[in-house]
Design a protein around this motif. Sequence first.
Motif, PDB file in Angstrom:
ATOM      1  N   HIS A 214      66.284 -86.757  47.319  1.00 30.96           N
ATOM      2  CA  HIS A 214      67.163 -86.333  48.422  1.00 30.96           C
ATOM      3  C   HIS A 214      67.367 -84.814  48.423  1.00 30.96           C
ATOM      4  O   HIS A 214      67.814 -84.255  49.419  1.00 30.96           O
ATOM      5  CB  HIS A 214      68.511 -87.089  48.404  1.00 30.96           C
ATOM      6  N   ALA A 215      67.070 -84.161  47.315  1.00 26.93           N
ATOM      7  CA  ALA A 215      67.263 -82.710  47.221  1.00 26.93           C
ATOM      8  C   ALA A 215      66.134 -81.921  47.881  1.00 26.93           C
ATOM      9  O   ALA A 215      66.288 -80.722  48.130  1.00 26.93           O
ATOM     10  CB  ALA A 215      67.390 -82.287  45.752  1.00 26.93           C
ATOM     11  N   TYR A 216      64.998 -82.589  48.139  1.00 21.64           N
ATOM     12  CA  TYR A 216      63.855 -81.808  48.629  1.00 21.64           C
ATOM     13  C   TYR A 216      62.930 -82.535  49.595  1.00 21.64           C
ATOM     14  O   TYR A 216      62.049 -81.924  50.194  1.00 21.64           O
ATOM     15  CB  TYR A 216      63.032 -81.282  47.441  1.00 21.64           C
ATOM     16  N   TYR A 217      63.097 -83.845  49.763  1.00 20.70           N
ATOM     17  CA  TYR A 217      62.031 -84.616  50.412  1.00 20.70           C
ATOM     18  C   TYR A 217      61.804 -84.254  51.881  1.00 20.70           C
ATOM     19  O   TYR A 217      60.679 -84.310  52.364  1.00 20.70           O
ATOM     20  CB  TYR A 217      62.311 -86.120  50.278  1.00 20.70           C
ATOM     21  N   LEU A 218      62.837 -83.869  52.619  1.00 18.90           N
ATOM     22  CA  LEU A 218      62.665 -83.534  54.041  1.00 18.90           C
ATOM     23  C   LEU A 218      61.714 -82.365  54.228  1.00 18.90           C
ATOM     24  O   LEU A 218      60.918 -82.341  55.161  1.00 18.90           O
ATOM     25  CB  LEU A 218      64.021 -83.186  54.672  1.00 18.90           C
ATOM     26  N   ASP A 226      56.774 -77.588  44.076  1.00 18.13           N
ATOM     27  CA  ASP A 226      56.975 -76.476  45.015  1.00 18.13           C
ATOM     28  C   ASP A 226      58.466 -76.210  45.236  1.00 18.13           C
ATOM     29  O   ASP A 226      58.900 -75.063  45.361  1.00 18.13           O
ATOM     30  CB  ASP A 226      56.311 -76.790  46.362  1.00 18.13           C
ATOM     31  N   TYR A 227      59.242 -77.303  45.320  1.00 12.02           N
ATOM     32  CA  TYR A 227      60.692 -77.166  45.482  1.00 12.02           C
ATOM     33  C   TYR A 227      61.304 -76.453  44.275  1.00 12.02           C
ATOM     34  O   TYR A 227      62.146 -75.558  44.423  1.00 12.02           O
ATOM     35  CB  TYR A 227      61.305 -78.551  45.686  1.00 12.02           C
ATOM     36  N   ILE A 228      60.876 -76.807  43.083  1.00 19.24           N
ATOM     37  CA  ILE A 228      61.431 -76.165  41.881  1.00 19.24           C
ATOM     38  C   ILE A 228      61.026 -74.693  41.828  1.00 19.24           C
ATOM     39  O   ILE A 228      61.851 -73.829  41.490  1.00 19.24           O
ATOM     40  CB  ILE A 228      60.995 -76.926  40.612  1.00 19.24           C
ATOM     41  N   ASP A 229      59.810 -74.399  42.208  1.00 20.96           N
ATOM     42  CA  ASP A 229      59.400 -72.985  42.283  1.00 20.96           C
ATOM     43  C   ASP A 229      60.305 -72.220  43.256  1.00 20.96           C
ATOM     44  O   ASP A 229      60.716 -71.089  42.985  1.00 20.96           O
ATOM     45  CB  ASP A 229      57.944 -72.872  42.755  1.00 20.96           C
TER      46      ASP A 229
END
Length: 249
Positions: A214-218, A226-229
């Motif tokens: 839910h923190a990055y999927y959209l 990539d989200y963590i980067d």
Amino acid sequence: MKQDMTRREALTTMTATAAGLGAAAGLTSVAHASTLSTIDLGYDSSKNEYTLPPLPYGYNELKPHIDEMTMMIHHSKHHAGYVRGLNNALKQLKAIREGSGDASTLQHWQRQLSFHAGGHINHTLFWTGMAPASQGGGGDPSGTLADAIKHDFGSVDQFKSQFKAASKSVEGSGWGWLVYEPIAQRLLILQMQNQQQMMFAGAIPLLGVDVWEHAYYLNYQNRRADYIDAFMNIINWDEIQRRYNAATS
Ligand code: MN3
């Protein structure tokens, strides 16, 4: 009361206090100078209830690293759900304690308490651990925190590499954390599953990245790496330094 304290100062000060107390305790509130509204980390002592704390920036201000819709749903729906779950677990345990609840459900509500308290505190630390560039987000750690990172991980780059690798490889839903371990007085990187598992008592959370889908999927779909980067570009290092100071003072 600290009448001259700005909203941002109040938030960061209170977050540092919470982190210094191990985050599980000491969530209190402070009155805002100009509006007298309660600026808080998510607890209303007048009602003995946890509350959803406001973000210290707008939902659209972490773009392009985290998109507005994700921020809005994550804060106003997911985090709000943990606050409700936490208050409900406490209500149910009170009822059991006082004899009006179903004692056979105690273990269930203890589990709910752990999960939702974890969710509430993790997210409170998460929001204030990030900042848009206009509020000082991004860059690298400096000062005594950077010194400690170099001492305990070899270099800032080696810290970042391990933090990202640990966060990317959390099994299922969870978090990556930089914590302070007060016995050896050192920093550690930990993985957390769900909102509370694989952490140990006494570990003081300094920096956490939410790796639930839910923190990055959209925006990132399956691309957690990539989200963590991207997250690494919006860390509020001043706030993490404040938490480190509180943990080590
Ligand atoms: Mn989350």
